[in-house]
Design a protein around this motif. Structure first.
Motif, PDB file in Angstrom:
ATOM      1  N   GLY A 273      -6.372  -7.581  -0.880  1.00 18.26           N
ATOM      2  CA  GLY A 273      -5.496  -7.515   0.282  1.00 18.26           C
ATOM      3  C   GLY A 273      -5.045  -9.056   0.751  1.00 18.26           C
ATOM      4  O   GLY A 273      -5.738 -10.051   0.353  1.00 18.26           O
ATOM      5  N   PRO A 274      -4.032  -9.096   1.729  1.00 18.84           N
ATOM      6  CA  PRO A 274      -3.376  -8.198   2.101  1.00 18.84           C
ATOM      7  C   PRO A 274      -2.336  -7.465   1.557  1.00 18.84           C
ATOM      8  O   PRO A 274      -1.801  -8.544   0.460  1.00 18.84           O
ATOM      9  CB  PRO A 274      -2.614  -8.765   3.303  1.00 18.84           C
ATOM     10  N   ALA A 275      -2.198  -6.148   1.108  1.00 18.70           N
ATOM     11  CA  ALA A 275      -1.402  -5.658   0.270  1.00 18.70           C
ATOM     12  C   ALA A 275      -0.200  -4.855   0.918  1.00 18.70           C
ATOM     13  O   ALA A 275      -0.339  -4.088   1.826  1.00 18.70           O
ATOM     14  CB  ALA A 275      -2.069  -4.754  -0.616  1.00 18.70           C
ATOM     15  N   PRO A 276       1.154  -5.347   0.497  1.00 18.98           N
ATOM     16  CA  PRO A 276       2.290  -4.482   0.841  1.00 18.98           C
ATOM     17  C   PRO A 276       2.382  -2.967   0.432  1.00 18.98           C
ATOM     18  O   PRO A 276       1.483  -2.787  -0.481  1.00 18.98           O
ATOM     19  CB  PRO A 276       3.616  -5.434   0.309  1.00 18.98           C
ATOM     20  N   VAL A 277       3.169  -2.306   1.252  1.00 15.90           N
ATOM     21  CA  VAL A 277       3.429  -0.922   0.678  1.00 15.90           C
ATOM     22  C   VAL A 277       4.196  -0.897  -0.634  1.00 15.90           C
ATOM     23  O   VAL A 277       5.257  -1.672  -0.713  1.00 15.90           O
ATOM     24  CB  VAL A 277       4.259  -0.125   1.715  1.00 15.90           C
ATOM     25  N   PRO A 278       3.659  -0.356  -1.697  1.00 14.66           N
ATOM     26  CA  PRO A 278       4.384  -0.559  -2.885  1.00 14.66           C
ATOM     27  C   PRO A 278       5.895   0.109  -2.721  1.00 14.66           C
ATOM     28  O   PRO A 278       6.325   1.042  -2.007  1.00 14.66           O
ATOM     29  CB  PRO A 278       3.702   0.678  -3.765  1.00 14.66           C
TER      30      PRO A 278
END
Length: 280
Positions: A250-255
């Motif tokens: 991450g940080p990972a955005p919402v798919p």
């Protein structure tokens, strides 16, 4: 060491997204075609594979067994100053025009130069070229400090095994099966200096990665992941060179709700779109 960190691997001052300079463009059931992007939970196995195999994730996880521990991703070298947040904007400094083994080199001895070096180094370290022993050694010699090269060469030689290649869908010798295209790319999204002391710098690089086999009936389709590399660099022989790193997810955005492209489209994109030289 937390489960999402792996220490002692590869991979000056404000935080901002990088400006980028383009270098040029480079029959059966299709598991890609028309599929909705899967949910975060359904893609957990793909993200796990990316963590195990890495893009620089590839590099990091491949040598995870050799981790030494005790490396704090937020700590600096010496008594360097701590950088604060800054606007997302380019510095306006002239980008590098030198290359070593096809990799950008000749970075400025400044916080901006350290950021540029880190952003450029994670790209080859997370590339498909790392699966070729001659090219892997060439990359390590280009981006690593001389004192770190032999150690990483030895660790990676032990990590890149037939079992490791099979785990990512390749042949036992690391070559790509007929009818498929192996994809492994890392794209820096932004960089941030966390410590700088003249000859030492610690830079965080937020990245997005692609990994998988593009081809009809592929059981390991190309997936994307998000991770942050913390790279320590030393000013060595007139340039920034990597000495060690830490990595975390991450940080990972919402798919999003994009439809996955077909394997042929993915293959053409990989072949047709070149990479960038990243400059602060």
């Amino acid at each position: 060491m937390s489960p999402d960190e792996r220490n002692d691997g590869l991979f000056g001052g404000s935080g901002e997204t990088r400006t980028r300079l383009p270098e040029g463009e480079g029959g059966g059931q299709d598991v890609y075609g028309g599929a909705r992007r899967s949910s975060r939970s359904s893609r957990s196995s793909s993200r796990s594979l990316v963590t195990v195999v890495g893009v620089v994730v590839l590099l990091i996880a491949a040598i995870a067994f050799a981790n030494r521990g005790g490396d704090d991703s937020s700590s600096g070298d010496g008594d360097g100053q701590k950088a604060g947040a800054a606007p997302t904007a380019p510095s306006g400094e002239k980008p590098v025009d030198g290359k070593t083994s096809g990799i950008a080199s000749g970075f400025a001895k400044s916080e901006q130069g350290a950021q540029s070096a880190a952003a450029n180094y994670v790209v080859p370290l997370g590339s498909a070229e790392m699966f070729s022993k001659p090219r892997r050694d060439e990359i390590l010699r280009a981006v690593m400090a001389p004192s770190s090269v032999n150690r990483f060469e030895a660790q990676l030689d032990k990590a890149y095994t037939a079992a490791f290649f099979k785990n990512v869908g390749l042949n036992d010798d690391g070559t790509t099966p007929n009818g498929y295209q192996f994809v492994s790319r890392t794209s820096p999204i932004g960089t941030k200096v966390t410590s700088y002391s003249g000859d030492q710098a610690t830079v965080e690089v937020w990245c997005s990665g692609l990994l998988g086999l593009a081809g009809e009936q592929s059981t390991k389709p190309v997936t994307n992941s998000w991770f942050t590399i913390t790279m320590k660099l030393a000013w060595t022989n007139g340039d920034w060179k990597a000495t060690t790193h830490t990595q975390k997810d991450g940080p990972a955005p919402v798919p999003g709700d994009d439809r996955a492209s077909g394997s042929d489209e993915i293959s053409k994109a990989v072949e047709g779109y070149g990479g960038f030289t990243y400059a602060r």
